[in-house]
Design an enzyme around this catalytic site. Sequence first.
Site, PDB file in Angstrom:
ATOM      1  N   HIS A 172       0.713  -1.358   0.148  1.00 48.70           N
ATOM      2  CA  HIS A 172      -0.048   0.013  -0.182  1.00 48.70           C
ATOM      3  C   HIS A 172       0.858   1.298  -0.061  1.00 48.70           C
ATOM      4  CE1 HIS A 172      -3.025  -2.708   1.025  1.00 48.70           C
ATOM      5  NE2 HIS A 172      -2.987  -2.987   1.981  1.00 48.70           N
TER       6      HIS A 172
ATOM      7  N   HIS B  72      -6.704  -4.476  -1.229  1.00 45.80           N
ATOM      8  CA  HIS B  72      -6.116  -5.845  -1.259  1.00 45.80           C
ATOM      9  C   HIS B  72      -6.043  -6.359  -2.490  1.00 45.80           C
ATOM     10  CE1 HIS B  72      -6.341  -4.851   3.397  1.00 45.80           C
ATOM     11  NE2 HIS B  72      -5.018  -5.070   3.045  1.00 45.80           N
TER      12      HIS B  72
END
Length: 330
Positions: free
Chosen positions: A56, A217
């Site tokens: 991320h 995700h």
Amino acid sequence: MKKFMNTAETMVAESVEGFVRAHETFVMFGPERRFIRRRHLTSGKVALISGGGAGHEPMHIGFVGHGMLDAACVGHIFTSPTPSQIIAAIEAADTGAGCLLVVKNYDGDLMNFEMAIEMAGERHRLDMVIVSDDIETSRTGESRGRRGVAGTLIVEKILGAAAERGMPLDELKQLGEGLNTRIRSMGVALNGVTVPQTERTTFALEPGEMEMGVGIHGEPGHARQPFATADAVIGHLCKTIISDIAVTPGARALLFVNGLGGTPPAELYLAYNGARRFIEESGIPIEHSLVGTYVTSLDMQGLSVTLALLTDEESSLWDAPVATAALCWP
């Protein structure tokens, strides 16, 4: 699969080491490299700690520094950091006023951060704010509630500024919980995520398709739709967000257009232009803006739109000085 890496097993460790070496002004490793902390901690200030899986970046490690996080823990790709990592960060970052943990609403993150609080709670004053800004999860009826996505940056920035001003732990928690109710995000993607360990994409699209409502995700969204013009896509995101947020008189609106990893800046600014036009035509004037790649999903070609409605105090805290690798303004 072609990626700039040596092995999938060492990718995260080598990447994080490179980050620390590139940004030594702001950050350093904690003991045994279990977490990253601010190079200069402030004694007597509530420490702000967050973390999550790798993939991320620049969230969360890029938000460690003055005006934001005091420490961040990194797990394997899309995997929560362990309780021992979180406890180590607590031990190092707490300078006497306790720690507030900022946690995205995912099962693994919640479980491990809650376990760390239970294990370290006798030695430290600890509390937690759960970020849950993603519209999509509630629309699909998933039991865990809304996911924490790009709005996490806004929570960490505002709470970080408040902590720098000396706000105590209980008031920081109250500020974060109130703020979280006034932030909504939604994402769209043109491709799935290529996960190094599996060498497979999380979902596959035909050339004329897009995935609406994706997670960070690599989760697919609620609908696979025909590819459309930017204005049509952004208009749909904004309309959905506005319908799900309570607009109060006097609120100061922050518009954040975030790249998910594979979208060039030119497209992000084009999307911001359309989002701002759509939102302001809906009667919500924009006072604060952020555009860039901050909360990613590896190489996903996509973006998210976040709208936050801030109080006067929160608006001031957003504008307050910040000095991190990813966010920096006077």
